[in-house]
Design an enzyme around this catalytic site. Sequence first.
Site, PDB file in Angstrom:
ATOM      1  N   LYS A 197      -1.169   0.930  -2.665  1.00 27.97           N
ATOM      2  CA  LYS A 197      -0.285   0.166  -1.781  1.00 27.97           C
ATOM      3  C   LYS A 197       0.900   0.864  -1.345  1.00 27.97           C
ATOM      4  O   LYS A 197       1.397   0.482  -0.266  1.00 27.97           O
ATOM      5  CB  LYS A 197       0.108  -1.145  -2.760  1.00 27.97           C
ATOM      6  CG  LYS A 197      -0.845  -1.990  -3.366  1.00 27.97           C
ATOM      7  CD  LYS A 197      -0.665  -3.317  -4.077  1.00 27.97           C
ATOM      8  CE  LYS A 197      -1.411  -4.037  -4.443  1.00 27.97           C
ATOM      9  NZ  LYS A 197      -1.061  -5.229  -5.015  1.00 27.97           N
ATOM     10  N   ASP A 250       1.296 -10.337  -1.341  1.00 28.18           N
ATOM     11  CA  ASP A 250       1.603 -10.279  -2.989  1.00 28.18           C
ATOM     12  C   ASP A 250       2.424 -11.568  -3.348  1.00 28.18           C
ATOM     13  O   ASP A 250       2.394 -12.443  -4.245  1.00 28.18           O
ATOM     14  CB  ASP A 250       1.633  -9.126  -3.615  1.00 28.18           C
ATOM     15  CG  ASP A 250       0.538  -8.224  -3.595  1.00 28.18           C
ATOM     16  OD1 ASP A 250      -0.683  -8.826  -3.533  1.00 28.18           O
ATOM     17  OD2 ASP A 250       0.629  -7.188  -3.731  1.00 28.18           O
TER      18      ASP A 250
END
Length: 281
Positions: A73, A109
């Site tokens: 990420k 997220d």
Amino acid sequence: MKHTLSGKTRLFAVIGDPISHTASPKMHNAAYLELGIDACYVAFKVDSDNVQKALDGIRTLGIGGINVTVPHKEAALPFLDEIDPLANAIGAVNTIINHDGKLKGYNTDGLGFILSLQEDKQYHVAGKTIAILGCGGSAKAIAYTLLLAKPAKLLLLNRTLSKAQTLAAQLPPVTTIESHPLDQTDILKNCDLIINTTSVGLAPNLDDSPISDFSWAHEGQLVVDIIYNPPQTAFLRQAKAKGADTHNGAGMLAGQGMLAFEKFTGQSIPYSFFLKTLLSQ
Ligand code: ATR
């Protein structure tokens, strides 16, 4: 209903390592079928040395977009053409859209986390005092996003205090932000929302908890674990035993996926569809 792949089928994917456990293909493919979208979503195991090559492959093959999971990420950022401001602040992406060879990164997220609180618990974080346990990548995404929703106060608790202090200093000073050692659990008593972002309690370590004292927990609090396997961690079990309401991480996973789906396809689908699909056998 059945979906026949053709020369026009668009491809989406998730990259990570390990990746075989991922629930993303299940959620996205079910959504394509539900809405009659001619697309297919697969998982690619990409090791850490090959992130740049994988992203070049997305461009070369015309893959419509990808999700990015652990451990890539943060590593993906330097290889993107554009980064959404929230993802840039977090320093991590979980969603990349391919616009004719130009890759733009997003982070859904934290937004998925907030969406799940709203949808599953009718819970709104504005004006609330919030504690986050752990200061890793997930905590960072959640903290940055929560601050957009105007909580009254944010407490960061971490085993390594210096990491909490570093994150507290990085976050936009839009409200009071404090850092504390993880064992200073007495301060949790005055918190409305308490979130475990550490991986302590993840299957198969069903009896492990990031903290051992739960004397702070009481009715009226919402205690969340971003772990969803097991559905009830030892952390949630003990908070619930003291009267707190609890919520696991399945909703965050469904929420981030649903928000990525909207970016990939330009179409909307209820959050509940993603959650139902995730939880189905
Ligand atoms: P993620 O990306 O999933 O958030 P991470 O970046 O590796 O994972 O972060 C892990 C977090 O869990 C950290 O805050 C870590 O605390 P430290 O900063 O002190 O390492 C926390 N953590 C991991 N194992 C822990 C344990 N056994 N007890 C308490 N905290 C733990």
